[in-house]
Design an enzyme around this catalytic site. Structure first.
Site, mmCIF file in Angstrom:
data_model
loop_
_atom_site.group_PDB
_atom_site.id
_atom_site.type_symbol
_atom_site.label_atom_id
_atom_site.label_comp_id
_atom_site.label_asym_id
_atom_site.label_seq_id
_atom_site.Cartn_x
_atom_site.Cartn_y
_atom_site.Cartn_z
ATOM 1 N N HIS A 1 69.037 9.786 7.026
ATOM 2 C CA HIS A 1 68.502 10.290 8.253
ATOM 3 C C HIS A 1 69.369 10.186 9.455
ATOM 4 C CE1 HIS A 1 68.441 5.770 8.760
ATOM 5 N NE2 HIS A 1 68.254 5.736 10.161
HETATM 6 C C1 UD1 Z 1 65.845 4.821 14.532
HETATM 7 C C2 UD1 Z 1 67.220 3.994 15.217
HETATM 8 C C3 UD1 Z 1 67.963 3.999 13.840
HETATM 9 C C4 UD1 Z 1 67.210 3.333 12.734
HETATM 10 C C5 UD1 Z 1 66.110 4.187 12.274
HETATM 11 C C6 UD1 Z 1 65.396 3.619 11.254
HETATM 12 C C7 UD1 Z 1 67.967 4.529 17.388
HETATM 13 C C8 UD1 Z 1 68.966 5.079 18.151
HETATM 14 N N1 UD1 Z 1 67.938 4.804 15.973
HETATM 15 O O1 UD1 Z 1 66.291 6.048 14.409
HETATM 16 O O2 UD1 Z 1 69.094 3.035 14.354
HETATM 17 O O3 UD1 Z 1 68.095 3.286 11.509
HETATM 18 O O4 UD1 Z 1 65.289 4.178 13.582
HETATM 19 O O5 UD1 Z 1 64.194 4.494 11.062
HETATM 20 O O6 UD1 Z 1 67.031 3.828 17.903
HETATM 21 N N2 UD1 Z 1 59.044 9.763 14.249
HETATM 22 C C9 UD1 Z 1 57.753 9.889 13.559
HETATM 23 N N3 UD1 Z 1 57.197 8.787 13.625
HETATM 24 C C10 UD1 Z 1 57.700 7.582 13.764
HETATM 25 C C11 UD1 Z 1 58.761 7.445 14.283
HETATM 26 C C12 UD1 Z 1 59.722 8.519 14.582
HETATM 27 O O7 UD1 Z 1 57.518 10.948 13.415
HETATM 28 O O8 UD1 Z 1 56.960 6.836 13.599
HETATM 29 C C13 UD1 Z 1 59.917 10.926 14.322
HETATM 30 C C14 UD1 Z 1 59.988 11.251 15.788
HETATM 31 O O9 UD1 Z 1 59.505 12.543 16.163
HETATM 32 C C15 UD1 Z 1 61.351 11.313 16.331
HETATM 33 C C16 UD1 Z 1 62.142 10.931 15.074
HETATM 34 O O10 UD1 Z 1 61.144 10.452 14.043
HETATM 35 O O11 UD1 Z 1 61.854 12.094 17.234
HETATM 36 C C17 UD1 Z 1 63.143 9.940 15.202
HETATM 37 O O12 UD1 Z 1 62.750 8.788 15.705
HETATM 38 P P1 UD1 Z 1 63.496 7.839 16.637
HETATM 39 O O13 UD1 Z 1 63.011 6.460 16.622
HETATM 40 O O14 UD1 Z 1 63.930 8.408 17.851
HETATM 41 O O15 UD1 Z 1 64.729 7.377 15.935
HETATM 42 P P2 UD1 Z 1 65.238 7.351 14.111
HETATM 43 O O16 UD1 Z 1 65.997 8.785 13.870
HETATM 44 O O17 UD1 Z 1 64.063 6.905 13.692
#
Ligand code: UD1
Length: 367
Positions: free
Chosen positions: A207
């Site tokens: 990811h």
């Molecule tokens: C975040 C952490 C990363 C960790 C990862 C584990 C930061 C900078 N990054 O990255 O260190 O390894 O979590 O998963 O904090 N989304 C959903 N549903 C959810 C959550 C997220 O659909 O429940 C989608 C959202 O549209 C979002 C994308 O996933 O844009 C990324 O989520 P985000 O929390 O921004 O960062 P991660 O890539 O998950």
């Protein structure tokens, strides 16, 4: 009574705060823990199911910030958390790991002169292009107590000039969760559900922006996983951000490799079971490098660097970079029997949460 906020934002935070919250229960009347969920992760299978499986109560406070760019998300957590603690001020704030919620809440608390404890302090990848590296460095800088998981963290903090009396070596609370829930994970029928045999499959998670944000890189990785699936089935629980990037690829054909199983993100217990029984794990996650090492399962990390070198020097992890052909070669080599022997990592013994709670009760008694 010492009132402590435990900040939980994203999936990897939940298994880190669980053991601390539970260990604090032993000091009822002296310490009160409040779980603050920022809402950075919010899907049922990225959040709620983890609380259930970790036997955690519903968060006491939910800020419901949701997704956004780094600045938007961080700012929303900061605003929500500042409003909360301006009205209901804790004596201390514990943040874990390196996600945007960790950064946001540590900054808010530090500016309101509330002591911050950072759990998993001192890890450094040396790569400032990673958002997590920025988050770690800032959180450490504004924290008054730095709880480290391993010697790497201690050494880095001392090199950065942190007073040793602010550093507390406690071990790894994520491994507390792993060890305590392993018997329940073992009972999960997830391998039968996916249709793979113990020790007979490759598990992968990807990811990181460096692997999934570039369409050519992602397509090449999927092709490599497809080729590998002809040697051994591949189980790939797909993170939401990766799913979206795969959906955007017009070259990806799910029918081409039937043994490449792209599944939804797995609940904690199912994922632990999948790790424990894998022939090899290919990942770009931080936590998975640690969990595989603790389980003695072969891990290949598809990144150029790691903030967790202890998993390479003492565990079962190897850093193989992000070149898809190298990933193909290295994975085949493990399947052919090239094994890295690991060992027990000091203080990864299932008691880190208890050590943190014991330290905090010491603070409570001083007050
Ligand atoms: C975040 C952490 C990363 C960790 C990862 C584990 C930061 C900078 N990054 O990255 O260190 O390894 O979590 O998963 O904090 N989304 C959903 N549903 C959810 C959550 C997220 O659909 O429940 C989608 C959202 O549209 C979002 C994308 O996933 O844009 C990324 O989520 P985000 O929390 O921004 O960062 P991660 O890539 O998950």
């Amino acid at each position: 009574m010492l009132n402590i906020d435990l900040i939980a934002g994203a999936r990897p935070n939940f298994m880190k705060i669980g053991p601390i919250y539970k260990a604090l229960q032993a000091y009822e009347g002296k310490i009160q823990g409040r779980i603050v969920h920022t809402g950075q992760h919010y899907d049922r299978n990225m959040s709620e199911i983890f609380f259930q499986q970790l036997d955690l109560p519903e968060p006491h406070i939910s800020l419901n910030v949701g997704s956004g760019t780094h600045a938007h998300q961080t700012a929303k957590v900061m605003m929500g958390y500042e409003d909360l603690i301006a009205a209901d001020r804790p004596d201390m704030v514990l943040v874990v790991g390196d996600v945007n919620s960790t950064l946001a809440c540590s900054l808010v608390a530090a500016k309101l002169h509330i002591p911050v404890g950072h759990v998993e302090a001192g890890l450094r990848s040396g790569d400032m292009r990673m958002p997590e590296e920025v988050n770690r460095i800032v959180a450490d800088r504004v924290s008054s107590v730095l709880f480290t998981t391993c010697e790497d963290g201690l050494v880095n903090l001392i090199q950065e000039g942190v007073d040793q009396d602010r550093i507390v070596e406690v071990g790894n609370t994520m491994i507390d969760s792993l060890f305590s829930l392993l018997p329940r994970a073992d009972e999960r029928p997830i391998l039968e559900e996916i249709g793979v045999e113990p020790r007979g499959y490759i598990l992968t998670t990807l990811h990181r922006p460096s692997n999934v944000d570039d369409a050519d890189q992602l397509a090449a990785l999927l092709d490599v996983l497809g080729q590998l699936s002809e040697d051994a089935p591949v189980v790939f629980p797909v993170h939401p951000r990766t799913r979206r990037k795969i959906d955007d690829l017009d070259t990806y054909d799910p029918a081409k490799y039937p043994a490449l199983h792209l599944v939804d993100p797995l609940p904690y217990l199912d994922f632990v079971k999948c790790q424990k029984e894998a022939a090899v794990v290919v990942t770009d996650s931080g936590g998975v490098q640690e969990e595989t090492s603790a389980l003695g399962v072969q891990c290949l990390t598809a990144r150029e660097n790691t903030e967790r070198p202890v998993t390479v020097t003492r565990g079962t992890n190897r850093l193989i970079g992000i070149d898809p052909l190298e990933i193909l070669r290295a994975t085949r080599q493990v399947l052919d029997g090239d094994i890295q022997e690991g060992g027990m990592i000091p203080l990864w013994d299932g008691k880190a949460g208890e050590r943190i709670a014991a330290y905090l009760v010491g603070l409570a008694m001083k007050d």
